[in-house]
Scaffold this motif. Structure first.
Motif, PDB file in Angstrom:
ATOM      1  N   SER A   1       0.841  -1.198   0.000  1.00  0.00           N
ATOM      2  CA  SER A   1       0.000   0.000   0.000  1.00  0.00           C
ATOM      3  C   SER A   1       0.875   1.247   0.000  1.00  0.00           C
ATOM      4  O   SER A   1       1.847   1.330   0.760  1.00  0.00           O
ATOM      5  CB  SER A   1      -0.917   0.021   1.224  1.00  0.00           C
ATOM      6  OG  SER A   1      -1.650   1.232   1.264  1.00  0.00           O
TER       7      SER A   1
ATOM      8  N   PHE B   1      -0.035   4.060   1.141  1.00  0.00           N
ATOM      9  CA  PHE B   1      -0.526   4.939   2.195  1.00  0.00           C
ATOM     10  C   PHE B   1      -0.007   4.494   3.557  1.00  0.00           C
ATOM     11  O   PHE B   1      -0.119   3.322   3.929  1.00  0.00           O
ATOM     12  CB  PHE B   1      -2.053   4.979   2.210  1.00  0.00           C
ATOM     13  CG  PHE B   1      -2.646   5.370   0.886  1.00  0.00           C
ATOM     14  CD1 PHE B   1      -2.270   6.556   0.269  1.00  0.00           C
ATOM     15  CD2 PHE B   1      -3.555   4.551   0.244  1.00  0.00           C
ATOM     16  CE1 PHE B   1      -2.803   6.915  -0.945  1.00  0.00           C
ATOM     17  CE2 PHE B   1      -4.097   4.904  -0.971  1.00  0.00           C
ATOM     18  CZ  PHE B   1      -3.722   6.089  -1.579  1.00  0.00           C
TER      19      PHE B   1
ATOM     20  N   ASP C   1      -5.434  -0.084  -3.187  1.00  0.00           N
ATOM     21  CA  ASP C   1      -4.608   1.132  -3.155  1.00  0.00           C
ATOM     22  C   ASP C   1      -3.534   1.085  -4.237  1.00  0.00           C
ATOM     23  O   ASP C   1      -3.307   2.054  -4.964  1.00  0.00           O
ATOM     24  CB  ASP C   1      -3.930   1.273  -1.786  1.00  0.00           C
ATOM     25  CG  ASP C   1      -4.908   1.624  -0.684  1.00  0.00           C
ATOM     26  OD1 ASP C   1      -6.028   2.061  -1.005  1.00  0.00           O
ATOM     27  OD2 ASP C   1      -4.549   1.465   0.488  1.00  0.00           O
TER      28      ASP C   1
ATOM     29  N   LEU D   1      -0.082  10.282  -5.182  1.00  0.00           N
ATOM     30  CA  LEU D   1      -0.589   9.782  -3.911  1.00  0.00           C
ATOM     31  C   LEU D   1      -1.707  10.645  -3.330  1.00  0.00           C
ATOM     32  O   LEU D   1      -2.731  10.116  -2.898  1.00  0.00           O
ATOM     33  CB  LEU D   1       0.545   9.631  -2.901  1.00  0.00           C
ATOM     34  CG  LEU D   1       1.371   8.351  -3.026  1.00  0.00           C
ATOM     35  CD1 LEU D   1       2.463   8.333  -1.981  1.00  0.00           C
ATOM     36  CD2 LEU D   1       0.496   7.118  -2.887  1.00  0.00           C
TER      37      LEU D   1
ATOM     38  N   LYS E   1      -5.285   9.059  -2.734  1.00  0.00           N
ATOM     39  CA  LYS E   1      -5.831   8.938  -1.381  1.00  0.00           C
ATOM     40  C   LYS E   1      -7.189   9.624  -1.303  1.00  0.00           C
ATOM     41  O   LYS E   1      -8.121   9.108  -0.680  1.00  0.00           O
ATOM     42  CB  LYS E   1      -4.865   9.558  -0.384  1.00  0.00           C
ATOM     43  CG  LYS E   1      -5.217   9.245   1.065  1.00  0.00           C
ATOM     44  CD  LYS E   1      -4.060   9.562   1.979  1.00  0.00           C
ATOM     45  CE  LYS E   1      -4.333   9.085   3.381  1.00  0.00           C
ATOM     46  NZ  LYS E   1      -3.204   9.276   4.287  1.00  0.00           N
TER      47      LYS E   1
END
Length: 480
Positions: free
Chosen positions: A390, A392, A445, A468, A472
């Protein structure tokens, strides 16, 4: 996965991802939250009187979840372009269930005393209940939002259990006897256990060891939730309050008067460190030290009691019993080393193993113990995979926190028969299911960032870091 206009794949929304994601307004997160409430809030030794040992509310709800999962699999309608996320946990669970069924069948064919048939059948129903929880978590929790909700709620449940334990510790009462007044419920009330001059808290658990497992297993989740400000997507001035559950759980762990709980607390805290930034590691260490010093200063005799738990461990009857039990394993395993004596058939009258792994080895043999160990290791591997794939940081932190919680539970199963206790067993399988759900979120993701990178700048490829924020935002909006 669906396709953008240029043919690039992107994650589909939770509503169309599967039948379990949302059924008539009821989500998997809601049903699992009900399970958490039944597991932690309803005392473990409470059951529906008419159903006897089968009537524990959490166990019945787990069976309902299994039925719901099976029904949803028959009704699931997903687009033909959906990319299935591989879930090794599914195969590990299937192998464990198969071994349990084969072992049960072999035990019944050999013939069993009448009083062993019912416990064996009950054990299979418990396994079915745990499987329902795991499968709903794995296949029904598909979004960041739902995983965050469940991790927050598990943190709060652990803190609530710890808070009740503190009340029991300082008052010397269980505060649960009022349940006997509820019609239709059977409650096996017991007095608060003592060790030395201190009350051993049990919360809503059957035994202090089960209580300790539930409390310390929540430590990694509580710490990670606090560090990530509740996993909220928008800033909140109340974010600092997420440190309160951490403090309550650590305080309760120190005064648990339980050697295994203290060991579990150390394992949980150390295993949590990779999931949090370096700056917070000092905060956890200093804060934990302050809590310990405060306990020793304001609870006279606690320091000496804790020291005696470890210094005199070799002379402790429980330690001697666990050590002696290991020497008896070959004797009980010799008749059926591969599939064991039969799940749930090894009653305390034969021998008491204060070790879930050893008891499982006797009941399900080498293959059964290996299957459960493989399930735990595969679940940890799935969570580690999510922490590496991922883009994130908060999803990566979730994966590492779940690894720490699973490791803590696995270690504590060495000290008591955790699979015979509702909270510890249910929590183990729920955590395993959540590792699979985090794997699904991490895969989405990764795909989303790749899709946005390709659409935004096909030539040359756009760096992942530059997309990103956009990814997100898209991910968080998809779950609203």
């Amino acid at each position: 996965m669906t396709s953008l206009r240029d043919g690039t794949a992107r994650p589909i929304s939770a509503e169309t991802h599967g039948a379990l994601a949302r059924t008539a307004g009821v989500t998997a997160a809601t049903t699992l939250t009900i399970y958490i409430v039944l597991l932690f809030v309803v005392p473990s030794n409470t059951s529906i009187a008419a159903l006897g040992g089968l009537g524990r509310p959490a166990q019945l709800w787990g069976l309902f979840l299994l039925f719901w999962w099976a029904l949803s699999r028959l009704q699931a309608r997903t687009p033909g372009t959906l990319r299935s996320v591989p879930q090794p946990v599914r195969y590990a669970l299937a192998a464990f269930v198969v071994i349990a069924l084969v072992s049960f069948a072999a035990a019944m064919l050999r013939g069993q005393p009448a009083d062993q048939v019912s416990p064996a059948t009950t054990a299979l129903l418990r396994l079915a209940s745990w499987s329902g929880v795991l499968l709903v978590a794995m296949d029904g929790i598909r979004t960041y939002s739902d995983v965050a909700k469940l991790i927050r709620r598990l943190s709060l449940a652990g803190a609530a259990m710890a808070a009740l334990g503190l009340v029991q510790f300082f008052t010397g009462q269980t505060w649960l006897d009022w349940i006997v007044n509820i019609p239709g419920l059977a409650f096996e009330g017991t007095d608060a256990a003592m060790r030395g001059s201190f009350t051993r808290a049990s919360g809503t658990a059957i035994h202090p060891l089960e209580y300790g497992t539930a409390v310390v297993a929540a430590i990694p989740l509580a710490i990670t939730t606090a560090v990530n400000k509740g996993f909220r997507t928008t800033p909140s001035r109340y974010a600092g309050w997420w440190w309160a559950p951490v403090a309550v759980i650590l305080f309760a762990s120190v005064v648990s008067v339980s050697r295994s709980a203290l060991i579990g607390m150390v394992v949980a805290v150390i295993a949590s460190l990779p999931a949090i930034p370096a700056a917070y590691r000092w905060l956890i260490g200093v804060g934990g030290g302050i809590i310990a010093i405060g306990v020793f200063a304001f609870v006279p005799g606690m320091f000496g009691t804790i020291m005696n738990l470890f210094v005199g461990a070799s002379d402790d009857p429980s330690t001697q019993s666990r050590t002696a039990a290991l020497a008896r394993v070959p004797e009980f395993l010799s008749s059926s080393p591969l599939i064991g004596q039969g799940f749930g058939t090894f009653l305390p009258r034969y021998y008491i193993f204060d070790n879930a792994w050893v008891l499982l080895l006797v009941e399900l043999g080498i293959l059964g113990a290996l299957c459960l160990a493989m399930m735990v290791l595969v679940a940890m591997g799935s969570a580690i995979w999510s922490s590496r794939h991922s883009p994130f940081a908060d999803v990566r932190a979730m994966g590492r926190a779940l690894v720490a919680s699973l490791l803590t539970i696995s270690v504590l199963l060495i000290f008591f028969d955790g699979l015979s206790f509702p909270i510890s067993a249910g929590l183990l399988f729920l955590m395993i299911g959540l590792t699979a759900s985090v794997r699904t979120v991490a895969a989405a993701d990764e795909d989303l960032v790749g899709a946005l990178r390709h659409v935004s700048r096909p030539e040359p490829a756009q760096p992942a870091a530059s997309v990103l924020p956009q990814a997100k935002s898209a991910q968080r909006e998809a779950v609203k």
